[in-house]
Design a protein around this motif. Structure first.
Motif, short mmCIF file in Angstrom:
data_model
loop_
_atom_site.label_atom_id
_atom_site.label_comp_id
_atom_site.label_asym_id
_atom_site.label_seq_id
_atom_site.Cartn_x
_atom_site.Cartn_y
_atom_site.Cartn_z
N ASP A 125 -27.42 62.75 61.79
CA ASP A 125 -27.62 64.02 62.46
C ASP A 125 -28.49 64.99 61.45
O ASP A 125 -29.37 65.58 62.25
CB ASP A 125 -26.03 64.84 62.23
N ALA A 126 -28.51 64.80 60.11
CA ALA A 126 -29.42 65.29 59.40
C ALA A 126 -30.86 65.03 59.80
O ALA A 126 -31.78 65.70 59.60
CB ALA A 126 -28.96 65.31 57.95
N THR A 127 -30.96 63.59 59.90
CA THR A 127 -32.33 62.90 60.02
C THR A 127 -32.83 63.65 61.15
O THR A 127 -34.02 63.78 61.63
CB THR A 127 -32.30 61.40 59.76
N ASN A 128 -32.14 63.58 62.38
CA ASN A 128 -32.44 64.07 63.68
C ASN A 128 -33.00 65.53 63.64
O ASN A 128 -33.86 65.72 64.11
CB ASN A 128 -31.40 64.10 64.49
N MET A 129 -32.57 66.50 62.82
CA MET A 129 -32.80 67.64 62.54
C MET A 129 -34.28 67.82 61.95
O MET A 129 -35.11 68.44 62.16
CB MET A 129 -31.98 68.54 61.62
N LEU A 130 -34.40 66.90 60.90
CA LEU A 130 -35.61 66.85 60.05
C LEU A 130 -36.95 66.23 60.95
O LEU A 130 -37.92 66.75 61.08
CB LEU A 130 -35.58 65.94 58.92
N VAL A 131 -36.53 65.33 61.90
CA VAL A 131 -37.42 64.67 62.76
C VAL A 131 -37.94 65.65 63.71
O VAL A 131 -39.13 65.62 63.93
CB VAL A 131 -37.04 63.28 63.30
N SER A 132 -36.79 66.38 64.38
CA SER A 132 -37.24 67.39 65.29
C SER A 132 -38.38 68.44 64.77
O SER A 132 -39.06 69.09 65.35
CB SER A 132 -35.80 68.12 66.03
N ALA A 133 -37.89 68.86 63.57
CA ALA A 133 -38.67 69.82 62.87
C ALA A 133 -40.21 69.45 62.61
O ALA A 133 -41.13 70.08 62.78
CB ALA A 133 -38.08 70.47 61.54
N ALA A 134 -40.26 68.21 62.09
CA ALA A 134 -41.45 67.46 62.02
C ALA A 134 -42.32 67.44 63.19
O ALA A 134 -43.77 67.89 63.32
CB ALA A 134 -41.37 66.35 61.30
N TYR A 135 -41.73 67.24 64.38
CA TYR A 135 -42.34 67.04 65.72
C TYR A 135 -42.84 68.28 66.15
O TYR A 135 -44.01 68.49 66.65
CB TYR A 135 -41.45 66.47 66.77
N LEU A 136 -41.93 69.43 65.86
CA LEU A 136 -42.27 70.72 66.44
C LEU A 136 -43.42 71.28 65.72
O LEU A 136 -44.38 72.07 66.30
CB LEU A 136 -41.12 71.83 66.30
N THR A 137 -43.55 70.88 64.43
CA THR A 137 -44.48 71.78 63.49
C THR A 137 -45.71 70.73 63.86
O THR A 137 -46.96 71.53 63.87
CB THR A 137 -44.17 71.29 61.92
N ALA A 138 -45.91 69.58 64.14
CA ALA A 138 -47.01 69.00 64.32
C ALA A 138 -47.66 69.20 65.67
O ALA A 138 -48.57 69.44 65.82
CB ALA A 138 -46.61 67.37 64.63
N LYS A 139 -46.90 69.69 66.60
CA LYS A 139 -47.38 70.25 68.02
C LYS A 139 -48.01 71.86 67.90
O LYS A 139 -49.07 71.99 68.13
CB LYS A 139 -46.25 70.58 68.96
N ASP A 140 -47.27 72.49 66.76
CA ASP A 140 -47.92 73.70 66.51
C ASP A 140 -49.38 73.68 65.62
O ASP A 140 -50.36 74.45 66.17
CB ASP A 140 -46.99 74.71 65.79
N ILE A 141 -49.48 72.92 64.81
CA ILE A 141 -50.70 72.79 63.95
C ILE A 141 -51.50 71.45 64.24
O ILE A 141 -52.42 71.33 63.89
CB ILE A 141 -50.32 72.62 62.58
N LYS A 142 -51.21 70.67 65.30
CA LYS A 142 -52.09 69.64 65.91
C LYS A 142 -52.24 68.74 64.81
O LYS A 142 -53.24 68.33 64.43
CB LYS A 142 -53.33 70.26 66.52
N LEU A 143 -51.18 68.09 64.46
CA LEU A 143 -51.02 67.21 63.37
C LEU A 143 -49.83 65.93 63.80
O LEU A 143 -49.13 66.20 64.52
CB LEU A 143 -50.97 67.58 62.05
N ASP A 144 -50.49 64.64 63.40
CA ASP A 144 -49.63 63.46 63.91
C ASP A 144 -48.29 63.65 63.41
O ASP A 144 -48.33 63.72 62.13
CB ASP A 144 -50.23 62.42 63.41
N PRO A 145 -47.13 63.66 63.86
CA PRO A 145 -45.79 64.08 63.35
C PRO A 145 -45.33 62.83 62.45
O PRO A 145 -44.67 62.92 61.40
CB PRO A 145 -44.73 64.10 64.49
#
Length: 295
Positions: A125-145
């Motif tokens: 569950d904790a890893t899922n939260m970190l992965v989701s945050a990384a993917y959302l950040t990647a979308k915002d700044i246009k960087l590979d998650p």
């Protein structure tokens, strides 16, 4: 005879009565004039509509002289051409494709989450939260998650509370004292241990370095603080190797959790760099422990 004396209106049914011309009254005259005026206006309106139908360019002129037309304020911007619409549509489609590639789908994120959870022994569950945050950040700044996650893995082993002796903090081991202005909108440097804030700031720094260096390898060398060194002590190779594994995992391949040559262990924050002063600017030096004694 008596009827004719008391009835001034002639009766046409009676023989011998002469026809009298009745002069219209003032009221009848007004109604007649209104009738003719409406007929003229109707014919004029039909004529104007016909002219506008066959010559649309005259529409604006008719509208300008019409008392019923109120001119509205129009922007000075030129009309949008079909070519512009097509270009914008193509750009939007390309952007949507890029966003889809960055975000991936639920299956890919779940595969990456499960693999990282087992590899670094972090609750799913904790890893899922970190992965989701990384993917959302990647979308915002246009960087590979996956690149963001690879740096997180090598820097802290997905430990959001990791901190090195020299002050590098959080998942991406950000030097909050050096990059404190990037935390201003996130609650200040105290947010450095907030997983979401740390991922966002660390990813922004990473993208800036990749852009400045011109490649991922050069960006990683800047990120680890080895800009003034001949090499980065193998840091870039570790991140790239982790990235390739995550890429395979996202593509559905079966990737071993541990390395085939040696057992992978969570990176230690103890090996974080010291801060050295170069040209009056604070720079991160993330050299390996054996190289710290030479600095």
């Amino acid at each position: 005879m008596f009827q004719q004396m008391f009835n001034p209106t002639p009766s046409f049914s009676e023989p011998g009565v002469q026809l009298q011309i009745v002069v219209p009254t003032k009221r009848n005259f007004v109604l007649t004039m209104l009738h003719h005026a409406l007929m003229v206006l109707g014919v004029a309106a039909i004529t104007a509509l016909a002219i506008m139908f066959f010559k649309p360019e005259l529409t604006d002129e008719f509208q300008s002289i019409s008392p019923f037309f109120k001119e509205t304020e129009m922007d000075d911007a030129p009309p949008i051409s079909l070519a512009t619409i097509a270009t914008d549509t193509a750009t939007s489609a390309a952007s949507n494709i890029q966003d889809a590639q960055l975000i991936g789908d639920a299956r890919q994120q779940q595969s990456v989450t499960n693999w990282l959870s087992k590899r670094y022994r972090v609750a799913n569950d904790a890893t899922n939260m970190l992965v989701s945050a990384a993917y959302l950040t990647a979308k915002d700044i246009k960087l590979d998650p996956l690149l963001i996650l690879s740096v997180m893995a090598i820097e802290s082993g997905l430990n959001p509370f990791a901190e090195s002796p020299v002050g590098a903090q959080g998942l991406m081991q950000v030097m909050s004292k050096v990059h404190q202005e990037k935390f201003d909108d996130l609650g200040g440097v105290k947010a450095a241990l907030n997983p979401v804030a740390n991922i966002r700031v660390g990813a922004q720094i990473l993208k800036e370095y990749v852009t400045r260096g011109g490649s991922v390898e050069a960006g990683l060398k800047l990120y680890v603080g080895a800009a003034m060194s001949d090499n980065d002590g193998g840091y870039g190779n570790k991140v790239i190797a982790e990235y390739k594994k995550l890429k395979d995992v996202a593509n559905g391949k079966n990737v071993p959790i541990y390395n085939t040559t040696s057992t992978a262990s969570a990176p230690s924050a103890v090996s974080k760099p010291a801060v050295i002063k170069v040209t009056d600017k604070l720079t991160e030096s993330r050299a390996e422990p054996e190289r710290l004694s030479a600095i």
